[in-house]
Design a protein around this motif. Sequence first.
Motif, PDB file in Angstrom:
ATOM      1  N   VAL A  24     -25.161  11.844   2.517  1.00  0.00           N
ATOM      2  CA  VAL A  24     -26.084  10.635   2.781  1.00  0.00           C
ATOM      3  C   VAL A  24     -25.667   9.701   3.899  1.00  0.00           C
ATOM      4  O   VAL A  24     -26.716   9.102   4.448  1.00  0.00           O
ATOM      5  CB  VAL A  24     -25.949  10.067   1.268  1.00  0.00           C
ATOM      6  N   ASP A  43     -14.807   8.463   8.613  1.00  0.00           N
ATOM      7  CA  ASP A  43     -14.481   9.065   7.579  1.00  0.00           C
ATOM      8  C   ASP A  43     -13.109   9.476   7.349  1.00  0.00           C
ATOM      9  O   ASP A  43     -12.566  10.061   8.432  1.00  0.00           O
ATOM     10  CB  ASP A  43     -15.501  10.437   7.407  1.00  0.00           C
ATOM     11  N   SER A  44     -12.538   9.602   6.286  1.00  0.00           N
ATOM     12  CA  SER A  44     -11.290  10.024   6.089  1.00  0.00           C
ATOM     13  C   SER A  44     -11.157  11.500   6.499  1.00  0.00           C
ATOM     14  O   SER A  44      -9.883  11.714   6.721  1.00  0.00           O
ATOM     15  CB  SER A  44     -10.801   9.490   4.690  1.00  0.00           C
ATOM     16  N   GLN A  51     -18.597  15.921   0.111  1.00  0.00           N
ATOM     17  CA  GLN A  51     -18.276  16.870  -0.711  1.00  0.00           C
ATOM     18  C   GLN A  51     -18.807  18.325  -0.288  1.00  0.00           C
ATOM     19  O   GLN A  51     -18.036  19.071  -0.855  1.00  0.00           O
ATOM     20  CB  GLN A  51     -19.100  16.625  -1.987  1.00  0.00           C
ATOM     21  N   TYR A  56     -17.466  22.535  -1.525  1.00  0.00           N
ATOM     22  CA  TYR A  56     -18.375  23.506  -1.817  1.00  0.00           C
ATOM     23  C   TYR A  56     -18.999  23.919  -0.737  1.00  0.00           C
ATOM     24  O   TYR A  56     -20.016  24.551  -0.553  1.00  0.00           O
ATOM     25  CB  TYR A  56     -19.535  23.392  -3.081  1.00  0.00           C
ATOM     26  N   ASP A  63     -31.789  22.638  -4.458  1.00  0.00           N
ATOM     27  CA  ASP A  63     -32.456  21.561  -4.548  1.00  0.00           C
ATOM     28  C   ASP A  63     -32.795  20.692  -3.310  1.00  0.00           C
ATOM     29  O   ASP A  63     -32.944  19.286  -3.541  1.00  0.00           O
ATOM     30  CB  ASP A  63     -32.196  20.907  -5.888  1.00  0.00           C
ATOM     31  N   VAL A  96     -11.248   3.401   6.049  1.00  0.00           N
ATOM     32  CA  VAL A  96     -11.701   2.039   6.170  1.00  0.00           C
ATOM     33  C   VAL A  96     -10.921   1.260   5.115  1.00  0.00           C
ATOM     34  O   VAL A  96     -11.066   1.488   3.851  1.00  0.00           O
ATOM     35  CB  VAL A  96     -13.053   1.773   6.081  1.00  0.00           C
ATOM     36  N   ALA A 126     -19.865   6.252   0.557  1.00  0.00           N
ATOM     37  CA  ALA A 126     -18.399   6.472   0.430  1.00  0.00           C
ATOM     38  C   ALA A 126     -18.311   7.610  -0.759  1.00  0.00           C
ATOM     39  O   ALA A 126     -17.035   8.110  -1.234  1.00  0.00           O
ATOM     40  CB  ALA A 126     -17.593   5.338   0.064  1.00  0.00           C
ATOM     41  N   GLY A 129     -15.233   8.176  -3.149  1.00  0.00           N
ATOM     42  CA  GLY A 129     -14.065   7.630  -2.603  1.00  0.00           C
ATOM     43  C   GLY A 129     -13.631   8.188  -1.400  1.00  0.00           C
ATOM     44  O   GLY A 129     -14.121   9.282  -1.052  1.00  0.00           O
ATOM     45  N   ALA A 130     -12.418   7.865  -0.746  1.00  0.00           N
ATOM     46  CA  ALA A 130     -12.044   8.313   0.255  1.00  0.00           C
ATOM     47  C   ALA A 130     -11.046   9.613  -0.019  1.00  0.00           C
ATOM     48  O   ALA A 130     -10.282   9.541  -0.740  1.00  0.00           O
ATOM     49  CB  ALA A 130     -11.078   7.349   1.258  1.00  0.00           C
ATOM     50  N   PHE A 131     -11.767  10.772   0.552  1.00  0.00           N
ATOM     51  CA  PHE A 131     -10.917  12.042   0.172  1.00  0.00           C
ATOM     52  C   PHE A 131      -9.815  12.116   0.961  1.00  0.00           C
ATOM     53  O   PHE A 131      -9.587  11.777   2.252  1.00  0.00           O
ATOM     54  CB  PHE A 131     -11.834  13.315   0.732  1.00  0.00           C
ATOM     55  N   ASP A 303     -23.852   8.642  -3.832  1.00  0.00           N
ATOM     56  CA  ASP A 303     -23.002   8.798  -4.929  1.00  0.00           C
ATOM     57  C   ASP A 303     -22.353   7.675  -5.224  1.00  0.00           C
ATOM     58  O   ASP A 303     -21.854   7.286  -6.273  1.00  0.00           O
ATOM     59  CB  ASP A 303     -21.861   9.896  -4.835  1.00  0.00           C
ATOM     60  N   ILE A 314     -28.070  14.709  -3.850  1.00  0.00           N
ATOM     61  CA  ILE A 314     -28.419  14.385  -2.296  1.00  0.00           C
ATOM     62  C   ILE A 314     -29.633  13.978  -1.967  1.00  0.00           C
ATOM     63  O   ILE A 314     -29.777  12.941  -1.377  1.00  0.00           O
ATOM     64  CB  ILE A 314     -28.131  15.667  -1.542  1.00  0.00           C
TER      65      ILE A 314
END
Length: 356
Positions: A24, A43-44, A51, A56, A63, A96, A126, A129-131, A303, A314
């Motif tokens: 997104v 991005d972390s 995700q 995955y 979809d 961030v 996000a 949350g930050a991975f 999300d 998505i």
Amino acid sequence: MAHHSTGQATAVQTDALVIGAGPVGLFQVFELGLLGISAQVVDSLPQAGGQCMALYADKPIYDIPGIARCTGRELTERLLAQIAPFKPAMHLGHIVNHLQRKPDGGFSIRTEQGLQWECKAVFIAAGVGAFSPKKLKLDGALAITVNPVQYQVQYPVDSSRPYAGQHVIILGDSEEALSSALALSQSTPAPASVSVLYRRDVFTAGPATIEQFRNAIRQGSIALHLGQATALKVENGRLIALQLMSNDGSELQLPCDALLSLQGLSPQLGPLADWGLAMERKQIQVDTEKFETSEPGIYAVGDINHYAGKQKLILCGFHEATLAAFAAAVRIRPQDNHALQYTTSSSLLQQRLGVR
Ligand SMILES: Cc1cc2nc3c(=O)[nH]c(=O)nc-3n(C[C@H](O)[C@H](O)[C@H](O)COP(=O)(O)OP(=O)(O)OC[C@H]3O[C@@H](n4cnc5c(N)ncnc54)[C@H](O)[C@@H]3O)c2cc1C
């Protein structure tokens, strides 16, 4: 939200900052780009895709409109190709942790690692949350200063790093863990040994990687240990061995010069919850016209947001990003005409896409 003014000489100026390079966040860059708004992304994780890549990468998605089947990795690659004309600066490996409104109505944003931006609109994409990598909770971990535990590697591991002659141990069973073990076992000059430690003889890596991994074990280029790490042996700040409890109950000490802990990621909502935005449990409340948060100029898409009827899909995030971009365009460039144009027929949009 608190207002502040600091002399931020080093802050990078950009129209829009997108927090999160998941599907997104990436599509947000596209929609902003079509409207002539340049965005930077942070991005972390060490790679884009959120995700889709972290959880995955090699599993199929069915979809996405117009794409009957693609893996998480393929979707990420397609999105990156789609936003390429807008050349967004991507800041990977940055969390961030600070977001504040400036007196001029714009925003000041900082990462834990010290990057700073000033921007007119913020898009929080996000996810959950930050991975960040799950950390090893073992005695001795904090005492290592010379050869610290590595939690993130290039995918697969960058075997050009000097692992030559080293005893390397990899913890984990993921695609990243097993393909890193394979890459290292095949690298030249070779490490002294490559071992993998995991608690079971069943792995989550892809079938092709597992097959190669089992071959390498048979050939003796990788050693597999089934059990749990129990302690680290550290001398003068240098990790020298890993102690483990095998599944058969025996204790073992393996020499170790490099420890790669690739045991998966866990998301941390972290600082986001402290930015003064109206939340609904762990999601940020938004309206469904602009996908704006309780703070004008801060949008939340994908999300991470919540509204009546929200579905964490998505394609829903793509729609949210589109409307958020239009809303932000009016805010950032109030003087411009923001009438809808089609990519099929608009010479302006085609110019922006670099296809004209
Ligand atoms: C196994 C699985 C299968 C799925 N299959 C499907 C499917 O078939 N179809 C479908 O539509 N959806 C599917 N989903 C859901 C889909 O993956 C999510 O809806 C989608 O990834 C959400 O995208 P996003 O960009 O909002 O967030 P994410 O993909 O979660 O990305 C958010 C990014 O933001 C980063 N981030 C967060 N906070 C910060 C911070 N403070 N600083 C820096 N970076 C930060 C994170 O590290 C992350 O990379 C699936 C999910 C899973 C787990």
